[in-house]
Design an enzyme around this catalytic site. Structure first.
Site, PDB file in Angstrom:
ATOM      1  N   SER A 262       0.852  -1.190   0.000  1.00 36.62           N
ATOM      2  CA  SER A 262       0.000   0.000   0.000  1.00 36.62           C
ATOM      3  C   SER A 262       0.883   1.234   0.000  1.00 36.62           C
ATOM      4  O   SER A 262       2.068   1.159   0.367  1.00 36.62           O
ATOM      5  CB  SER A 262      -0.882   0.020   1.254  1.00 36.62           C
ATOM      6  OG  SER A 262      -1.551   1.262   1.373  1.00 36.62           O
TER       7      SER A 262
ATOM      8  N   TYR B 195      -1.894  -1.351  10.467  1.00 33.77           N
ATOM      9  CA  TYR B 195      -1.893  -1.373   8.987  1.00 33.77           C
ATOM     10  C   TYR B 195      -0.538  -0.939   8.443  1.00 33.77           C
ATOM     11  O   TYR B 195       0.020  -1.591   7.547  1.00 33.77           O
ATOM     12  CB  TYR B 195      -3.003  -0.459   8.479  1.00 33.77           C
ATOM     13  CG  TYR B 195      -3.329  -0.628   7.001  1.00 33.77           C
ATOM     14  CD1 TYR B 195      -3.939  -1.788   6.538  1.00 33.77           C
ATOM     15  CD2 TYR B 195      -3.050   0.376   6.083  1.00 33.77           C
ATOM     16  CE1 TYR B 195      -4.255  -1.949   5.186  1.00 33.77           C
ATOM     17  CE2 TYR B 195      -3.354   0.235   4.742  1.00 33.77           C
ATOM     18  CZ  TYR B 195      -3.969  -0.927   4.295  1.00 33.77           C
ATOM     19  OH  TYR B 195      -4.270  -1.078   2.959  1.00 33.77           O
TER      20      TYR B 195
ATOM     21  N   LYS C 229       1.823  -3.368   6.319  1.00 30.45           N
ATOM     22  CA  LYS C 229       2.087  -3.078   4.902  1.00 30.45           C
ATOM     23  C   LYS C 229       3.572  -2.773   4.658  1.00 30.45           C
ATOM     24  O   LYS C 229       4.089  -3.078   3.581  1.00 30.45           O
ATOM     25  CB  LYS C 229       1.200  -1.931   4.420  1.00 30.45           C
ATOM     26  CG  LYS C 229      -0.290  -2.311   4.311  1.00 30.45           C
ATOM     27  CD  LYS C 229      -0.531  -3.443   3.315  1.00 30.45           C
ATOM     28  CE  LYS C 229      -2.013  -3.654   3.032  1.00 30.45           C
ATOM     29  NZ  LYS C 229      -2.255  -4.831   2.154  1.00 30.45           N
TER      30      LYS C 229
HETATM   31  P1  NAD Z   1     -12.131  -4.873  -0.577  1.00 30.45           P
HETATM   32  O1  NAD Z   1     -12.663  -4.709   0.807  1.00 30.45           O
HETATM   33  O2  NAD Z   1     -12.814  -4.182  -1.682  1.00 30.45           O
HETATM   34  O3  NAD Z   1     -12.056  -6.420  -0.917  1.00 30.45           O
HETATM   35  C1  NAD Z   1     -11.383  -7.282  -0.047  1.00 30.45           C
HETATM   36  C2  NAD Z   1     -11.779  -8.702  -0.367  1.00 30.45           C
HETATM   37  O4  NAD Z   1     -11.072  -9.527   0.577  1.00 30.45           O
HETATM   38  C3  NAD Z   1     -13.269  -8.960  -0.161  1.00 30.45           C
HETATM   39  O5  NAD Z   1     -13.759  -9.806  -1.171  1.00 30.45           O
HETATM   40  C4  NAD Z   1     -13.318  -9.622   1.228  1.00 30.45           C
HETATM   41  O6  NAD Z   1     -14.431 -10.470   1.396  1.00 30.45           O
HETATM   42  C5  NAD Z   1     -12.006 -10.390   1.240  1.00 30.45           C
HETATM   43  N1  NAD Z   1     -11.492 -10.658   2.583  1.00 30.45           N
HETATM   44  C6  NAD Z   1     -11.411  -9.805   3.622  1.00 30.45           C
HETATM   45  N2  NAD Z   1     -10.878 -10.417   4.692  1.00 30.45           N
HETATM   46  C7  NAD Z   1     -10.598 -11.700   4.315  1.00 30.45           C
HETATM   47  C8  NAD Z   1     -10.045 -12.825   4.974  1.00 30.45           C
HETATM   48  N3  NAD Z   1      -9.678 -12.760   6.259  1.00 30.45           N
HETATM   49  N4  NAD Z   1      -9.890 -13.965   4.273  1.00 30.45           N
HETATM   50  C9  NAD Z   1     -10.291 -14.039   2.979  1.00 30.45           C
HETATM   51  N5  NAD Z   1     -10.845 -13.020   2.304  1.00 30.45           N
HETATM   52  C10 NAD Z   1     -10.993 -11.852   2.960  1.00 30.45           C
HETATM   53  O7  NAD Z   1     -10.588  -4.478  -0.472  1.00 30.45           O
HETATM   54  P2  NAD Z   1      -9.666  -3.767  -1.573  1.00 30.45           P
HETATM   55  O8  NAD Z   1      -9.838  -2.320  -1.395  1.00 30.45           O
HETATM   56  O9  NAD Z   1      -9.865  -4.374  -2.895  1.00 30.45           O
HETATM   57  O10 NAD Z   1      -8.213  -4.129  -1.007  1.00 30.45           O
HETATM   58  C11 NAD Z   1      -7.528  -5.283  -1.427  1.00 30.45           C
HETATM   59  C12 NAD Z   1      -6.089  -5.196  -0.968  1.00 30.45           C
HETATM   60  O11 NAD Z   1      -5.500  -4.004  -1.457  1.00 30.45           O
HETATM   61  C13 NAD Z   1      -5.890  -5.180   0.551  1.00 30.45           C
HETATM   62  O12 NAD Z   1      -4.730  -5.901   0.881  1.00 30.45           O
HETATM   63  C14 NAD Z   1      -5.707  -3.709   0.851  1.00 30.45           C
HETATM   64  O13 NAD Z   1      -4.988  -3.480   2.022  1.00 30.45           O
HETATM   65  C15 NAD Z   1      -4.930  -3.284  -0.385  1.00 30.45           C
HETATM   66  N6  NAD Z   1      -5.048  -1.846  -0.645  1.00 30.45           N
HETATM   67  C16 NAD Z   1      -6.247  -1.293  -0.939  1.00 30.45           C
HETATM   68  C17 NAD Z   1      -6.331   0.077  -1.165  1.00 30.45           C
HETATM   69  C18 NAD Z   1      -7.623   0.771  -1.489  1.00 30.45           C
HETATM   70  O14 NAD Z   1      -7.653   2.009  -1.475  1.00 30.45           O
HETATM   71  N7  NAD Z   1      -8.681   0.084  -1.807  1.00 30.45           N
HETATM   72  C19 NAD Z   1      -5.173   0.867  -1.075  1.00 30.45           C
HETATM   73  C20 NAD Z   1      -3.961   0.262  -0.770  1.00 30.45           C
HETATM   74  C21 NAD Z   1      -3.909  -1.107  -0.545  1.00 30.45           C
END
Ligand code: NAD
Length: 288
Positions: A148, A161, A165
């Protein structure tokens, strides 16, 4: 284009958001995908969507905070498709509706720390542990871990977090070093603010807030799950065959800014406080 024809990919958290888009993208380019997620309904819907588009997909209920689930995830995918080429370690979410990521060293409880680090870091070590023997057997593979912008930039009150990360970046470099000789590349992606299904609902209630937030980015927009899926598939493709141990920021330029990363907010502040000077703020830019 079928860059991944004959390849098998596991995507943790592949039901929604970044993982959902990545599963669709990999499948659209020929991979057989295995969605591992706690949200059974959304996982089944994404599998259906992929199949309707002519792709190959299956899903399984997997909680990446549970060690046994991760071992079973890899076994199920290999039993189903016969090999494993790609592992996208993306799952992360909230527990009981409360974000585990909030709090400082003074306020985070030990069980919150343990859960957060289990999901953000331990799950990635375990995923690699179970996947790598199958990748080795197949002559190589690709692991992409989700880091991230919070791997590099600290937001107040985000101890778990940020620590997790940042650890993803170090673990990615270490695994790249350890398994490069096996033809296994390990990279990470550091997304900026990516608006998937969940965040879209949040911003729908506050469109002007979203506009203001997007304005903090040099590209003046927040990201989409497809922006990240494109980067993940690039790193897994032959086009990236000499790239390993790298963390690719896909963040609309957020992290290349200095103090100006909050330029718009600062500019607003300066308008309200005309005597204040903030280095790097929008009002100073013209004089540089
Ligand atoms: P999201 O919430 O849209 O989707 C996450 C998915 O993971 C969902 O389908 C959820 O059901 C599943 N999930 C959650 N906990 C789980 C578990 N314990 N076991 C199995 N499945 C699980 O999230 P996103 O925004 O797409 O983020 C995905 C990744 O990207 C994460 O690692 C997040 O930290 C990283 N990220 C996201 C952003 C952002 O702005 N969206 C920014 C930086 C990093």
């Amino acid at each position: 284009m079928s860059r991944f024809e004959g390849q098998v990919a596991i995507i943790t958290g592949g039901a929604l958001g970044i993982g959902g888009a990545t599963a669709r993208k990999l499948a659209s380019e020929g991979a057989s995908v295995f969605i591992a997620d706690i949200n059974d309904e959304a996982a089944a819907a994404n599998v259906e969507r992929i199949r309707e588009a002519g792709g190959t997909a299956a899903s399984s209920h997997v909680d990446v905070s549970v060690s046994e689930d991760i071992a079973r995830m890899v076994n199920e995918a290999v039993d189903l498709y016969g090999r494993l080429d790609i592992l996208v370690q993306n799952a992360f979410g909230v527990i009981d509706g409360v974000s585990i990521i909030q709090g400082t060293a003074l306020t985070v409880e030990e069980d919150g720390w343990d859960y957060g680090i289990d999901v953000l870091l331990k799950a990635l070590y375990l995923g690699a542990k179970h996947a790598i023997p199958h990748m080795r057997a197949g002559g190589g593979g690709n692991i992409v871990n989700l880091a991230s912008v919070h791997s590099f930039l600290q937001e107040p009150g985000m101890l778990v977090y940020e620590a997790g990360k940042a650890g993803v970046v170090g673990m990615t470099r270490q695994m790249a070093t350890d398994f490069g000789p096996d033809g296994i590349r390990v990279n990470a992606i550091a997304p900026g603010h990516i608006v998937g299904e969940g965040l879209a609902k949040m911003w729908e209630k506050n469109p002007s807030g979203h506009e203001f937030f997007a304005d903090q980015y040099p590209l003046r927009r927040t990201g989409t799950p497809d922006d990240i899926a494109n980067g993940i598939t690039f790193l897994c493709s032959a086009d990236a065959s000499f790239i390993t141990g790298h963390t690719l920021a896909i963040d609309g330029g957020l992290t290349v800014q200095l103090q100006e990363m909050f330029g718009a907010r600062q500019a607003e502040y300066i308008r309200a406080h005309p005597d204040t000077i903030i280095p790097g703020a929008a009002a100073d830019r013209d004089s540089v």
